[in-house]
Design a protein around this motif. Structure first.
Motif, short mmCIF file in Angstrom:
data_model
loop_
_atom_site.label_atom_id
_atom_site.label_comp_id
_atom_site.label_asym_id
_atom_site.label_seq_id
_atom_site.Cartn_x
_atom_site.Cartn_y
_atom_site.Cartn_z
N HIS A 1 -1.07 0.90 -14.04
CA HIS A 1 0.27 1.49 -14.11
C HIS A 1 0.37 2.27 -15.41
O HIS A 1 0.04 1.76 -16.49
CB HIS A 1 1.34 0.41 -14.11
CG HIS A 1 1.60 -0.21 -12.78
ND1 HIS A 1 1.51 0.48 -11.58
CD2 HIS A 1 1.97 -1.47 -12.42
CE1 HIS A 1 1.81 -0.32 -10.58
NE2 HIS A 1 2.09 -1.52 -11.07
N CYS B 1 -5.74 5.34 -9.93
CA CYS B 1 -6.84 4.54 -9.40
C CYS B 1 -8.03 4.75 -10.32
O CYS B 1 -8.44 5.88 -10.57
CB CYS B 1 -7.17 4.97 -7.97
SG CYS B 1 -8.54 4.04 -7.26
N ARG C 1 3.37 5.66 -5.87
CA ARG C 1 3.22 5.67 -7.33
C ARG C 1 2.02 6.52 -7.75
O ARG C 1 2.09 7.26 -8.73
CB ARG C 1 3.07 4.24 -7.88
CG ARG C 1 4.36 3.45 -7.92
CD ARG C 1 4.15 2.12 -8.61
NE ARG C 1 3.76 2.32 -10.00
CZ ARG C 1 4.56 2.12 -11.05
NH1 ARG C 1 5.79 1.68 -10.89
NH2 ARG C 1 4.12 2.33 -12.29
N LEU D 1 -0.49 -9.48 -8.09
CA LEU D 1 0.54 -8.70 -7.40
C LEU D 1 1.15 -9.56 -6.31
O LEU D 1 0.43 -10.24 -5.56
CB LEU D 1 -0.13 -7.46 -6.80
CG LEU D 1 0.70 -6.29 -6.37
CD1 LEU D 1 1.50 -5.73 -7.53
CD2 LEU D 1 -0.20 -5.20 -5.81
N SER E 1 4.91 -7.31 -10.09
CA SER E 1 3.79 -7.63 -10.98
C SER E 1 4.13 -8.91 -11.74
O SER E 1 5.20 -9.00 -12.32
CB SER E 1 3.60 -6.49 -11.98
OG SER E 1 3.63 -5.25 -11.32
N THR F 1 2.27 1.66 -3.46
CA THR F 1 1.21 2.04 -4.41
C THR F 1 0.81 3.48 -4.19
O THR F 1 0.61 4.23 -5.15
CB THR F 1 0.00 1.09 -4.25
OG1 THR F 1 0.44 -0.26 -4.45
CG2 THR F 1 -1.08 1.41 -5.27
N ARG F 2 0.70 3.90 -2.93
CA ARG F 2 0.41 5.31 -2.64
C ARG F 2 1.45 6.23 -3.26
O ARG F 2 1.12 7.27 -3.83
CB ARG F 2 0.36 5.55 -1.13
CG ARG F 2 -0.93 5.25 -0.48
CD ARG F 2 -0.96 5.70 0.99
NE ARG F 2 -2.05 5.06 1.66
CZ ARG F 2 -1.95 3.94 2.38
NH1 ARG F 2 -0.79 3.37 2.56
NH2 ARG F 2 -3.02 3.42 2.94
N TYR G 1 -6.44 -0.42 -10.27
CA TYR G 1 -5.37 0.52 -10.55
C TYR G 1 -4.75 0.20 -11.92
O TYR G 1 -4.80 -0.96 -12.36
CB TYR G 1 -4.28 0.44 -9.48
CG TYR G 1 -4.78 0.84 -8.11
CD1 TYR G 1 -4.68 2.15 -7.67
CD2 TYR G 1 -5.37 -0.09 -7.27
CE1 TYR G 1 -5.13 2.53 -6.42
CE2 TYR G 1 -5.84 0.28 -6.01
CZ TYR G 1 -5.73 1.58 -5.59
OH TYR G 1 -6.20 1.96 -4.36
N TRP H 1 -6.24 -3.73 -5.79
CA TRP H 1 -5.63 -3.57 -4.48
C TRP H 1 -6.62 -2.84 -3.59
O TRP H 1 -7.62 -2.32 -4.06
CB TRP H 1 -4.30 -2.81 -4.56
CG TRP H 1 -3.53 -2.88 -3.28
CD1 TRP H 1 -3.25 -1.84 -2.44
CD2 TRP H 1 -2.98 -4.04 -2.67
NE1 TRP H 1 -2.54 -2.30 -1.35
CE2 TRP H 1 -2.36 -3.66 -1.47
CE3 TRP H 1 -2.95 -5.40 -3.03
CZ2 TRP H 1 -1.73 -4.56 -0.62
CZ3 TRP H 1 -2.31 -6.30 -2.18
CH2 TRP H 1 -1.72 -5.88 -1.01
N SER I 1 0.83 -1.21 0.00
CA SER I 1 0.00 0.00 0.00
C SER I 1 0.87 1.26 0.00
O SER I 1 0.58 2.22 -0.71
CB SER I 1 -0.93 0.02 1.21
OG SER I 1 -1.91 -0.98 1.09
N THR J 1 0.89 5.66 -11.43
CA THR J 1 -0.22 4.71 -11.34
C THR J 1 -1.47 5.54 -11.07
O THR J 1 -1.40 6.54 -10.36
CB THR J 1 0.03 3.70 -10.19
OG1 THR J 1 1.21 2.95 -10.49
CG2 THR J 1 -1.14 2.75 -10.03
N ASP K 1 6.98 -1.11 -14.35
CA ASP K 1 6.92 -1.72 -13.03
C ASP K 1 7.93 -2.86 -12.94
O ASP K 1 8.61 -3.16 -13.92
CB ASP K 1 5.51 -2.22 -12.72
CG ASP K 1 5.03 -3.29 -13.69
OD1 ASP K 1 5.77 -3.65 -14.62
OD2 ASP K 1 3.91 -3.78 -13.52
#
Length: 176
Positions: free
Chosen positions: A168, A48, A40, A71, A87, A37-38, A166, A149, A34, A46, A172
């Protein structure tokens, strides 16, 4: 790279909707995945796409051909207390649909470089931090770089955090 990098992917080889659930390693490392991902999403690498459900009749996406990759998470080599999201594009066949022959180099590369050296010049080889996320992907590839996610707006330990989808927009760890 102005319009994004195509990675040598032949999109015609990626027909249909293929989707996978995330690996237990990612779920066990939820806090780290997380966090990454936050970062990115905050950097625009990335995006959402919104709430997501696995129910087939409710999966309303605008593409006939797409990939939702699984993932996973692996330890970072130099930071054993950290985990890196990875990934699995082999599972979705994206890597198999990639022709990387245009990126090949000879095993004699160091000698070829040495022949071109000039007096008073030097060269250095180094690792570029987060090199893959620096590469923007061609927009036609985004639909093959989808993953589900948890909702990042919720706390990492919130059991009510639903899933979001999400995409990309930049490279990645996992693509060939």
């Amino acid at each position: 790279l102005r319009w994004g990098f195509g990675l040598g992917v032949d999109c015609d080889k990626l027909r249909g909707r293929v989707r996978f659930r995330n690996y237990p390693t990612a779920l066990e490392a939820r806090r780290f995945v997380s966090k990454a991902t936050r970062a990115r999403v905050a950097a625009g690498k990335t995006i959402c796409l919104g709430r997501f459900t696995w129910a087939k009749d409710k999966m309303r996406l605008p593409w006939d051909d797409l990939r939702i990759f699984p993932l996973g998470a692996v330890p970072k080599p130099l930071e054993p207390d950290e985990m890196r999201p990875v990934s699995d594009h082999s599972k979705t066949q994206l890597n198999a649909a990639s022709d990387l022959s245009f990126l090949r180099h000879s095993l004699d590369a160091y000698n070829e470089i040495a022949q071109r050296f000039k007096y008073g010049f030097s060269m250095r080889v180094s690792d570029v931090d987060a090199a893959f996320p620096l590469l923007p992907l061609m927009p036609r590839l985004w639909r093959f770089f989808l993953f589900s996610w948890f909702d990042l707006e919720k706390a990492d330990d919130d059991p009510t955090a639903g899933e979001c989808l999400y995409a990309h927009l930049c490279g990645d760890f996992g693509a060939a």
